[in-house]
Design a protein around this motif. Structure first.
Motif, PDB file in Angstrom:
ATOM      1  N   UNK A   1       0.806  -1.209   0.000  1.00 10.38           N
ATOM      2  CA  UNK A   1       0.000   0.000   0.000  1.00 10.38           C
ATOM      3  C   UNK A   1       0.841   1.263   0.000  1.00 10.38           C
ATOM      4  N   UNK A   2       2.003   1.229   0.680  1.00 12.00           N
ATOM      5  CA  UNK A   2       2.885   2.394   0.662  1.00 12.00           C
ATOM      6  C   UNK A   2       3.391   2.670  -0.752  1.00 12.00           C
ATOM      7  N   UNK A   3       3.809   1.604  -1.449  1.00  6.34           N
ATOM      8  CA  UNK A   3       4.239   1.782  -2.837  1.00  6.34           C
ATOM      9  C   UNK A   3       3.097   2.306  -3.693  1.00  6.34           C
ATOM     10  N   UNK A   4       1.896   1.779  -3.456  1.00  7.86           N
ATOM     11  CA  UNK A   4       0.724   2.239  -4.196  1.00  7.86           C
ATOM     12  C   UNK A   4       0.535   3.738  -4.002  1.00  7.86           C
ATOM     13  N   UNK A   5       0.635   4.202  -2.763  1.00  8.52           N
ATOM     14  CA  UNK A   5       0.432   5.628  -2.472  1.00  8.52           C
ATOM     15  C   UNK A   5       1.527   6.480  -3.091  1.00  8.52           C
ATOM     16  N   UNK A   6       2.774   6.076  -2.936  1.00  5.89           N
ATOM     17  CA  UNK A   6       3.903   6.862  -3.448  1.00  5.89           C
ATOM     18  C   UNK A   6       3.849   6.982  -4.968  1.00  5.89           C
TER      19      UNK A   6
END
Length: 399
Positions: A256-261
């Motif tokens: 999810x962090x990669x998705x957001x970034x």
């Protein structure tokens, strides 16, 4: 809109927004948390309710099937009672059905309550984007990035919250979501004023009519196949990884962090350099390849590929949202409803079909299905905009 960079000096920052926008975005974070919340506890739910993976995956199917159909209703409702009341109605339904989900004594009950949850989420999520776009400072580009930030943060935090609460009992994440959405209800009540109603009321068939536009139809069709891949990862991969709730939650938190970034920081920059079509086409091919490696690699490879897929999903989410809202001349709420009506059917199909395909064949095949659809994905990506539009989308996405 394509020439606008919300991060350039002199442009209105996406961080300087009215309280109403922050209240809506905050509630959106929790709404998107509800999608990935059950990810790390799917095996625990299956064990607690003595269910098979395909039965438990129906939690996603019922949720998104109702969400897809409800997209035809959201514009009809919001154009009559207003955006604020629609948001509050959606939040209230989520609070009730999330709480009821935690009391379930069988898979059938839980699947039914998730369907009610999906109705509430549809009313809220589809209206939230329109409210944020209408109330945000800095133009539609800043609003979309803020919305995608909420999506990414919710997707990242959902599995983590699910793991933390689910370690004690699979029921607690549902009660936790109900409590958080109740807070969101209070924030919307306090900070969001009633939005102006559209001059023309939306009919139930307007979103379907909007899909008659070639560009929007192509965006929705491509998004259908893309979302099948997306939710194969979200709903089926936890069974492939076969990890404890904490470890599974950590994997999907990183995802999810990669998705957001990539949705907020990377996608806009790649769009300006290469154009929307090249970005989405390349990202779809890479996502398909990533899924095949995930399906056939060892456990460590599967973990890495799951996390990496968040980058491709993040880029696709931003580009698809911009295209869907700007590719046709339909009002944004109507275009969004038609687009979501099509793509959420894939979100309903993938969680049901992936475990079934695995039961009929082996654990690799659900991921191969996505690769087989690669040609359709890239073909539709090439047809995302009408022939009269420029390649990078400047014409169709200009404000």
């Amino acid at each position: 809109m394509r020439g606008e960079d919300p991060f350039d000096e002199g442009a209105t920052s996406i961080l300087r927004q009215p309280k109403a926008v922050w209240a809506t975005a905050g509630a959106s974070v929790v709404a998107f948390m509800g999608i990935g919340l059950v990810d790390p506890i799917l095996p625990s739910i299956a064990e607690g309710l003595e269910a098979t993976p395909s039965q438990v995956s129906l939690l996603f199917t019922s949720y998104f099937l109702i969400t897809a159909v409800a997209m035809l209703v959201t514009g009809f409702v919001s154009s009559r009672i207003g955006g604020r009341r629609t948001l509050l109605a959606g939040l209230a339904l989520v609070v009730v059905f999330a709480a009821l989900s935690g009391t379930s004594s069988s898979v059938a009950e839980l699947v039914g309550f998730r369907a009610g949850w999906g109705l509430g989420n549809a009313l809220f999520v589809s209206t939230a984007l329109a409210v944020i776009v209408g109330a945000a400072a800095g133009g539609s580009a800043a609003a979309i990035l803020l919305y995608e930030s909420a999506l990414g943060l919710g997707m990242a935090c959902g599995p983590l919250v699910g793991a933390l609460l689910g370690d004690a009992s699979w029921r607690y994440p549902f009660f936790g979501t109900a409590a958080l959405m109740a807070i969101g209800f209070l924030c919307i009540t306090a900070f969001l004023k009633e939005q102006p109603k559209p001059a023309r009321k939306t009919s139930l068939l307007d979103p379907v009519r909007a899909l008659g536009h070639g560009g929007l139809a192509s965006v929705a069709t491509s998004a259908f196949f893309y979302n099948y891949a997306f939710f194969t990862i979200l709903a089926f991969t936890p069974f492939v990884l076969d990890m404890s709730p904490y470890r599974s939650g950590a994997v999907f938190f990183a995802w999810g962090l990669l998705l957001a970034v990539f949705s907020v920081l990377v996608a806009p920059r790649l769009q300006r350099r290469f154009g929307s079509l090249r970005v989405v086409g390349g990202s779809l091919v890479l996502l398909a390849a990533d899924l095949v490696v995930l399906g056939y690699g060892d456990h460590t490879t599967a973990v890495v590929c799951t996390v990496v897929s968040g980058a491709f999903i993040g880029m696709n989410n931003t580009v698809y949202t911009e295209l869907a809202l700007g590719v046709s001349d339909a009002p944004r709420p109507v275009a969004s409803a038609g687009y979501n009506f099509v793509r959420w059917f894939a979100a309903a199909a993938a969680p049901y079909l992936a475990p079934r395909i695995e039961e009929w064949s082996d654990i690799h095949t659900p991921f191969v299905v996505v690769w087989v659809r690669r040609a359709a994905l890239t073909h539709e990506a090439e047809e995302l905009v009408p022939r009269h539009a420029t390649e990078d989308g400047v014409t169709v996405l200009a404000d």
